[in-house]
Scaffold this motif. Structure first.
Motif, short mmCIF file in Angstrom:
data_model
loop_
_atom_site.label_atom_id
_atom_site.label_comp_id
_atom_site.label_asym_id
_atom_site.label_seq_id
_atom_site.Cartn_x
_atom_site.Cartn_y
_atom_site.Cartn_z
N ALA A 1 12.86 13.08 29.80
CA ALA A 1 12.55 14.51 29.65
C ALA A 1 13.63 15.40 30.27
O ALA A 1 13.89 16.50 29.79
N GLN A 2 14.26 14.90 31.32
CA GLN A 2 15.30 15.68 32.00
C GLN A 2 16.57 15.78 31.17
O GLN A 2 17.37 16.69 31.35
N GLU A 3 16.78 14.80 30.27
CA GLU A 3 18.08 14.71 29.60
C GLU A 3 18.05 15.01 28.10
O GLU A 3 19.01 15.54 27.56
N ALA A 4 16.95 14.65 27.45
CA ALA A 4 16.94 14.71 25.99
C ALA A 4 16.82 16.14 25.48
O ALA A 4 16.28 17.02 26.16
N ALA A 5 17.31 16.34 24.25
CA ALA A 5 17.11 17.65 23.61
C ALA A 5 15.63 17.83 23.32
O ALA A 5 15.05 18.89 23.54
N ALA A 6 15.03 16.76 22.80
CA ALA A 6 13.59 16.80 22.49
C ALA A 6 13.01 15.42 22.74
O ALA A 6 13.61 14.42 22.37
N LEU A 7 11.85 15.40 23.38
CA LEU A 7 11.17 14.14 23.63
C LEU A 7 9.76 14.21 23.08
O LEU A 7 9.00 15.13 23.41
N THR A 8 9.42 13.26 22.21
CA THR A 8 8.05 13.17 21.69
C THR A 8 7.40 11.93 22.28
O THR A 8 7.94 10.82 22.15
N VAL A 9 6.28 12.11 22.94
CA VAL A 9 5.55 10.99 23.53
C VAL A 9 4.40 10.62 22.59
O VAL A 9 3.55 11.46 22.29
N TYR A 10 4.41 9.37 22.12
CA TYR A 10 3.33 8.87 21.26
C TYR A 10 2.35 8.10 22.13
O TYR A 10 2.65 7.01 22.61
N GLN A 11 1.20 8.70 22.36
CA GLN A 11 0.19 8.10 23.24
C GLN A 11 -1.02 7.63 22.43
O GLN A 11 -1.61 8.41 21.70
N ARG A 12 -1.37 6.36 22.59
CA ARG A 12 -2.58 5.89 21.94
C ARG A 12 -3.77 6.05 22.88
O ARG A 12 -4.82 6.54 22.50
N THR A 13 -3.58 5.62 24.15
CA THR A 13 -4.66 5.73 25.14
C THR A 13 -4.07 6.23 26.45
O THR A 13 -3.11 5.63 26.96
N PRO A 14 -4.61 7.31 27.02
CA PRO A 14 -4.10 7.73 28.34
C PRO A 14 -4.58 6.78 29.45
O PRO A 14 -5.60 6.11 29.30
N ASN A 15 -3.81 6.74 30.52
CA ASN A 15 -4.18 5.92 31.69
C ASN A 15 -4.47 6.82 32.89
O ASN A 15 -4.06 7.98 32.92
N TRP A 16 -5.14 6.25 33.88
CA TRP A 16 -5.38 6.99 35.12
C TRP A 16 -4.13 6.89 35.99
O TRP A 16 -3.99 5.97 36.79
N VAL B 1 9.37 18.82 25.58
CA VAL B 1 8.51 17.62 25.56
C VAL B 1 7.22 17.91 24.80
O VAL B 1 6.57 18.94 25.03
N SER B 2 6.86 17.00 23.90
CA SER B 2 5.57 17.18 23.20
C SER B 2 4.83 15.86 23.14
O SER B 2 5.42 14.78 23.26
N LEU B 3 3.52 15.98 22.97
CA LEU B 3 2.65 14.81 22.99
C LEU B 3 1.98 14.64 21.63
O LEU B 3 1.42 15.60 21.08
N VAL B 4 2.05 13.43 21.09
CA VAL B 4 1.31 13.13 19.86
C VAL B 4 0.20 12.15 20.23
O VAL B 4 0.47 11.08 20.78
N ASP B 5 -1.03 12.55 19.94
CA ASP B 5 -2.18 11.72 20.28
C ASP B 5 -2.49 10.79 19.11
O ASP B 5 -3.03 11.21 18.08
N LEU B 6 -2.12 9.51 19.28
CA LEU B 6 -2.27 8.56 18.17
C LEU B 6 -3.72 8.18 17.91
O LEU B 6 -4.03 7.62 16.86
#
Ligand code: NA7
Length: 535
Positions: free
Chosen positions: A196-211, A344-349
Motif C-alpha cells: 500500500a505504501q508503494e503501489a499506484a493502486a492496490l486491490t485486496v481480494y478478500q474471501r473471509t476476514p480474520n480477527w 487501496v480498495s477492497l473487493v469482497d469475494l
C-alpha cells in the motif's frame, strides 16, 4: 554405525527443525547429511521472503536454546524479527556450528524407499543423485507447499505474479504499479500495508476476514538485551516447559469476575500487548465461554470501526463466520489503516467471487480490473503437503500418500507404522503453539531414541501399532477441547479434496511431554527395536 550406508542420518529440509536435527545428530556422533531444495538455509524463512514477512512469536521465544553461547552472542534487533534478520540468524547458526559442510542445497527429494533386507532408506534427489541412510528424518515443514486456488486462467495472466510462500530472491518493484493481493490470512495482512505504501493502486481480494489484532512490535532496548542475556537459564526453563512455548504470563481471571469497566480496561491492555499474548494472557475462559469470546470479538470489531474511516469497508473487514481463536489469528502492523489510503480498495469475494484470471487482470462477478502484478497470499497445503509429495515408500512399497489417504496417523507426530527408521519432526500431530519449541522437543526425542538404539545395538526402529492407535485416538478425543474449528486450515479445509482431519496435536505440548517422559521411563517400549540380520 552401519557400514552399508552413506550416512547414519539423512535429514531433509534446512528449516529451523532440520538445522536443529542436523546439529543434534552430529553432536550425538552420527554421520549426517542434510538435503534442501532451496539455495540456502531457512526453510519457511527462506521461501517466505515477501516484504513484511516477520515472526509473530517473539524472536527470542522462537530462537534456538541448545547453546547458551549462541543465545548470548546473537542480539535480535526487534521483538518480532523481520524475514531478513531471521535468515541472517539461521545462516549464523549454520556457520557457527560448521553445519554447512553437511548440507546440500538445490537438492529436492524426489523419492525415498525403504529397503526391508537392510532396514535402510534410499533417497533420490532432483539433481539425479542417490544416497542411502539408516535413518531418514523429514523436517520438511508444515507450511512449505504453497497452495494456489484453482482459478481458471491463472497461467494466462501476462503481468508478474508471485505466491508469498515462493517469493523471488530478487526485489519485486511495486512502485507505480497496479497490484492485486488475493488472500487475507497472516501472509496477506503482512504484505498488504507494505505494498500500500508503494503501489499506484492496490486491490485486496478478500474471501473471509480474520480477527486481526496489533502485533505491537518494537526494537529491543539495551535494558531488554541485558535482561535476555542475563536470564538465559530462567528463560530457557520457561520456554522448555510452557504449554504454548511462550514467555507470556497467563491471566488469573475469567471475564465475569470483572465488571464492565474493568473488562474494557483489560481488553485495552490486551490490544496493546505483544503478538500471541492476546491468546495466552487473555481471560482464562476466552475459548471456553461463548460470552467472553463474543465480548472480546465485539471489542476488536469496535477497534476496526474506529481505525477504518469508511463504515462499509470496516464492516467487510469484521469476521461474521467465526469467533476469535477458531482460526489462527493474524497479527498486524498498520493493516486496517491501509484501507484509508486513496490507492487501496477492497473487493469482497463473498459477495462477488472471482470468475477467472484474464491476460490483463482479475474478473469477478462484478466486473474486471487490470493489474501489473498479482500476489497470491492463498496459503499452504498444511501439515502433510510436503511429506506426501516426496515419493516416500515404506515396507512392501507402501506409499505414504496411500497410507495417509484418509489423513495422517502418527505416534507423537514423529513416526508411523510401516515406515521403519523414518521420522518427521515438526510434521502433522506435533503440537499447537510456538512451533520451534515443540519441534525442538521432537528433535531431542528422536535423537535420544537413535542414541538408545545405537547403545543397545539396534538398527531398526518402528513404532508399536498400539502406541500409534492410542496417540491418534487421543488426538481425535481432544479435538473438541481446543479452540480451532473445521473452518481452520489446521483441518486441511482450505485444500479441495483433502481429508478433514485435525492436523495438530489437540493434547498440546503437555501431552507430548508426558508421553515422552513415559516412553523414556519404560525403556522405549512404545517402539519395536530390533537388529537386522547380518548388519
Ligand atoms: P492462510 O492463513 O491459509 O490464508 C490464505 C488466504 O487465502 C485466506 O484469506 C483465504 O481465504 C485465501 N484464499 C484461499 N483460497 C482462495 C480463493 N480460491 N479465492 C480467494 N481467496 C482464497 O495462509 P497464509 O499464508 O496467510 O498464512 C499461513 C500461515 O503462515 C499462518 O497461519 C501463520 O502460521 C504463518 P479463506 O479464509 O479461505 O476464505
Amino acid at each position: 554405525m552401519g557400514s552399508n550406508v552413506d550416512v547414519d542420518v539423512l535429514v531433509v529440509g534446512a528449516g529451523i527443525t532440520g538445522i536443529h536435527q542436523l546439529y543434534r545428530a552430529r553432536e550425538a556422533g552420527f554421520s549426517v547429511q542434510l538435503l534442501e531444495a532451496g539455495d540456502g538455509p531457512g526453510g519457511t524463512w527462506f521461501w517466505n521472503r515477501y516484504p513484511g514477512a516477520r515472526f509473530d512469536s517473539e524472536s527470542y521465544s522462537y530462537a534456538y536454546l541448545f547453546s547458551k553461547e549462541l543465545w548470548e552472542e546473537w542480539e535480535w534487533q526487534e521483538h518480532f524479527a523481520g524475514q531478513p534478520e531471521i535468515e541472517r540468524y539461521l545462516n549464523h547458526v549454520v556457520d557457527k556450528f560448521d553445519l554447512r559442510r553437511d548440507m546440500r542445497f538445490g537438492a529436492r527429494v524426489t523419492s525415498a524407499s525403504y529397503d526391508e533386507a537392510t532396514a535402510t532408506w534410499k533417497v533420490r534427489t532432483s539433481d539425479s543423485k542417490a544416497i542411502t541412510a539408516r535413518f531418514l528424518v523429514a523436517a520438511t515443514g508444515i507450511l512449505s507447499v504453497p497452495f494456489f486456488p484453482d482459478v481458471p486462467g491463472r497461467d494466462d495472466f501476462r503481468g508478474e505474479q508471485h505466491h508469498t510462500g515462493l517469493w523471488p530472491s530478487t526485489p519485486v518493484d511495486f512502485a507505480d504499479k497496479r497490484v492485486a493481493v488475493v488472500g487475507t490470512g497472516s501472509s496477506g495482512v503482512q504484505i498488504i500495508p507494505v505494498i500500500a505504501q508503494e503501489a499506484a493502486a492496490l486491490t485486496v481480494y478478500q474471501r473471509t476476514p480474520n480477527w486481526c489484532t496489533p502485533l505491537n512490535n518494537a526494537p529491543i532496548t539495551d535494558d531488554q538485551q541485558a535482561w535476555l542475556r542475563a536470564d538465559f537459564a530462567a528463560i530457557k526453563e520457561t520456554l522448555d516447559t510452557s504449554p504454548a512455548g511462550f514467555l507470556h504470563q497467563m491471566h488469573d481471571r475469567k471475564a465475569a469476575e470483572d465488571d464492565e469497566r474493568q473488562r474494557h480496561q483489560f481488553f485495552e491492555k490486551m490490544w496493546a500487548s505483544p503478538g500471541f499474548s492476546k491468546l495466552t494472557s487473555n481471560y482464562t475462559d476466552l475459548f471456553f465461554d461463548a460470552d467472553t469470546n463474543a465480548q472480546w470479538c465485539e471489542f476488536v470489531a469496535d477497534k476496526v470501526r474506529s481505525l477504518v474511516h469508511e463504515t462499509a469497508v470496516a464492516d467487510k473487514l469484521i469476521p461474521k463466520d467465526h469467533r476469535f481463536g477458531e482460526k489462527r489469528p493474524p497479527f498486524v502492523t498498520g493493516y486496517y489503516e491501509s484501507f484509508n489510503q486513496p490507492n487501496v480498495s477492497l473487493v469482497d469475494l463473498s459477495e462477488t467471487p472471482i470468475v477467472r484470471v484474464t491476460e490483463a487482470g482479475i474478473e469477478t462477478t462484478a466486473g474486471s480490473r487490470e493489474f501489473d502484478l498479482i500476489v497470491w497470499a492463498t496459503g499452504f497445503d498444511f501439515g502433510t503437503g510436503a511429506l506426501l509429495r516426496m515419493g516416500i515408500q515404506g515396507r512392501d512399497g507402501l506409499a505414504l500418500a496411500d497410507h495417509w489417504a484418509d489423513g495422517p496417523t502418527t505416534f507423537l507426530g514423529v513416526q508411523t507404522e510401516g515406515f521403519p527408521n523414518f521420522f518427521f519432526p515438526g510434521g502433522p500431530h506435533a503440537a499447537a503453539g510456538n512451533n520451534p519449541r515443540y519441534n525442538g522437543d521432537q528433535v531431542d526425542f528422536i535423537t535420544d531414541l537413535l542414541v538408545h538404539a545405537r547403545d543397545h545395538g539396534y538398527d531398526l526402529i518402528e513404532v508399536d501399532p498400539a502406541a500409534e492407535q492410542a496417540w491418534v485416538a487421543m488426538i481425535e478425543r481432544n479435538v473438541a477441547r481446543q479452540s480451532f474449528t473445521e473452518k481452520s486450515y489446521y483441518f486441511g479445509t482450505n485444500v479441495p479434496g483433502k481429508p478433514r482431519r485435525f492436523l495438530l496435536n489437540s493434547g498440546g505440548r503437555p501431552k507430548l511431554h508426558k508421553e515422552i517422559a513415559k516412553i523414556k521411563s519404560n525403556d522405549y517400549k512404545a517402539f519395536r527395536l530390533s537388529t537386522v540380520q547380518g548388519s
